[in-house]
Scaffold this motif. Sequence first.
Motif, PDB file in Angstrom:
ATOM      1  N   GLU A  44     -40.126   7.819   5.913  1.00 31.28           N
ATOM      2  CA  GLU A  44     -40.734   8.847   6.762  1.00 31.28           C
ATOM      3  C   GLU A  44     -40.253   8.726   8.204  1.00 31.28           C
ATOM      4  N   THR A  47     -36.360   9.772   8.358  1.00 30.10           N
ATOM      5  CA  THR A  47     -36.156  11.208   8.159  1.00 30.10           C
ATOM      6  C   THR A  47     -36.738  12.030   9.307  1.00 30.10           C
ATOM      7  N   ASN A  48     -37.878  11.604   9.856  1.00 30.16           N
ATOM      8  CA  ASN A  48     -38.427  12.306  11.024  1.00 30.16           C
ATOM      9  C   ASN A  48     -37.473  12.214  12.213  1.00 30.16           C
ATOM     10  N   ALA A  51     -34.357  14.371  11.368  1.00 34.13           N
ATOM     11  CA  ALA A  51     -34.710  15.796  11.399  1.00 34.13           C
ATOM     12  C   ALA A  51     -34.864  16.287  12.828  1.00 34.13           C
ATOM     13  N   PHE A 223     -35.102  21.389   8.523  1.00 38.33           N
ATOM     14  CA  PHE A 223     -36.054  20.395   8.033  1.00 38.33           C
ATOM     15  C   PHE A 223     -37.066  20.025   9.115  1.00 38.33           C
ATOM     16  N   ARG A 224     -36.690  20.193  10.360  1.00 38.05           N
ATOM     17  CA  ARG A 224     -37.624  19.899  11.462  1.00 38.05           C
ATOM     18  C   ARG A 224     -38.823  20.842  11.452  1.00 38.05           C
ATOM     19  N   HIS A 226     -39.896  22.421   8.953  1.00 41.13           N
ATOM     20  CA  HIS A 226     -40.596  22.159   7.689  1.00 41.13           C
ATOM     21  C   HIS A 226     -41.577  21.007   7.850  1.00 41.13           C
ATOM     22  N   LEU A 227     -41.159  19.938   8.531  1.00 39.69           N
ATOM     23  CA  LEU A 227     -42.062  18.810   8.748  1.00 39.69           C
ATOM     24  C   LEU A 227     -43.239  19.204   9.631  1.00 39.69           C
ATOM     25  N   LYS A 231     -47.544  19.262   8.073  1.00 42.06           N
ATOM     26  CA  LYS A 231     -48.634  18.502   8.670  1.00 42.06           C
ATOM     27  C   LYS A 231     -49.954  19.252   8.585  1.00 42.06           C
ATOM     28  N   GLN A 237     -45.699  16.496   2.023  1.00 41.72           N
ATOM     29  CA  GLN A 237     -44.383  16.328   2.619  1.00 41.72           C
ATOM     30  C   GLN A 237     -43.334  16.019   1.561  1.00 41.72           C
ATOM     31  N   ARG A 242     -37.516  14.226   1.173  1.00 44.79           N
ATOM     32  CA  ARG A 242     -37.045  13.372   2.253  1.00 44.79           C
ATOM     33  C   ARG A 242     -35.830  12.557   1.815  1.00 44.79           C
TER      34      ARG A 242
END
Length: 318
Positions: A44, A47-48, A51, A223-224, A226-227, A231, A237, A242
Motif C-alpha cells: 500500500e 503503490t500510493n 501513484a 490510479f491516483r 482511483h485511490l 477511500k 482498494q 495494486r
Amino acid sequence: MNLKTENSSNGFTPDINMEKLHKVAAELIQPGKFILWLLDAALEFVTNLLAGLLGSSLIRRHFHLMLSGLVLFGPLLSFWVSKFNIFANSNHYLYRKFLKSTWGWTCIFLGSFILLLSFSAHHSLCLSLRHLSRIGVVGLLWQGCQRLLTMLEDAAGSCYEPVSPPQDAQSSASAGLPLLLHEDWTKASCLKANMVWRGYEVSQDVLILCLCCLLLVEELSVFRPHLAQVKLPHRSQGAPLRFIFLLCVALLALWMFLLLCLLAHFPKFPAQQLGGALGYLGWRGLYQGWYRQRVSWACPGSPGDGLYASTDTNKEPE
C-alpha cells in the motif's frame, strides 16, 4: 479398561485433541497474519507513492520531454560505456526475451490493469471493454507501422553480395571491395543470406519502446484519482489491483532501461531518432487528440472517463 473405552466412546478424547489442535493452529497463524499484514502495508505504501508520482502534473506534462531528451542525447553515452559491458551483447537475455516482444508484455500487464481498474470502479463490462479498446487501437497502430516501415525499407534499400568469399564478407564490405547488386531482394531475405543491406531505415525497437513508455505513463496516471475514490465508504482498494499496478511500473522501468541500453550501446543516427519521433507522434495523435474528443461509439475516451466523480486531472493541458 472399560472406563477408558467408555470415555473414548463418549467423545472426551477427540474434544481434548481438537482443542489442542486449534491452539497450535492459532499459534502458527499469528506469525503468518503479521507477515501478510506487513506485506500488505508495504504494498500500500509503495503503490500510493508511485501513484502520486505518476499522477502528478509534473510527470504528466513533462515526461514526453524527458523521453525526447533521452532519445536525442542518449547516443552520446556511447563515448563513455564499455564495449565489453554485458549489455553491449545483442544476444543478452533481456534483449532476446523482452525487446522483441515489447508490445506483448505491455498489452498483457497494462490490459490487466485497465480491466481491473475499470471493473472495480464500476461493475460494468461494457465500460471496461470501452477503456480496454484503447489498447486495441494502439496495437493496430503498431501493426500498421511495422508493415509500412518494412515496405519503405525494402523500397529504399538495396541488397549487395560481396565479391570475396562468404567468410570474408564483413571485411570485404568494410574495405570497399566490389559488390554485386540484388535489386529484387527484401531486407529480411538479404540479412538472412548474410549479405550486405544498404538503405534508409527507422528503428522499430526505439519506436515501440517510446510508444509503450508514453502509453504506460498515460494509463497508470489515473490510479491516483482511483485511490482517492476508494477511500470513500463501502469501497475496496484491492491488493490484486495494486500488485498489477506495481508490475506495470516495473515494466515501465524496464522499457526505459532497455531504451537507454540501445541508445548507448547500439547508436544508429538518425534511425533511432526517427523511431522515437514516430512513437511520440502516435501517442500525441491518440491520447492528446482523438481520445480527448467526446466519448462516443467512435471514441473510447481518455483514461478515467466515466470512472470517477471528477476526472479533471485527465484534462490537464500537456
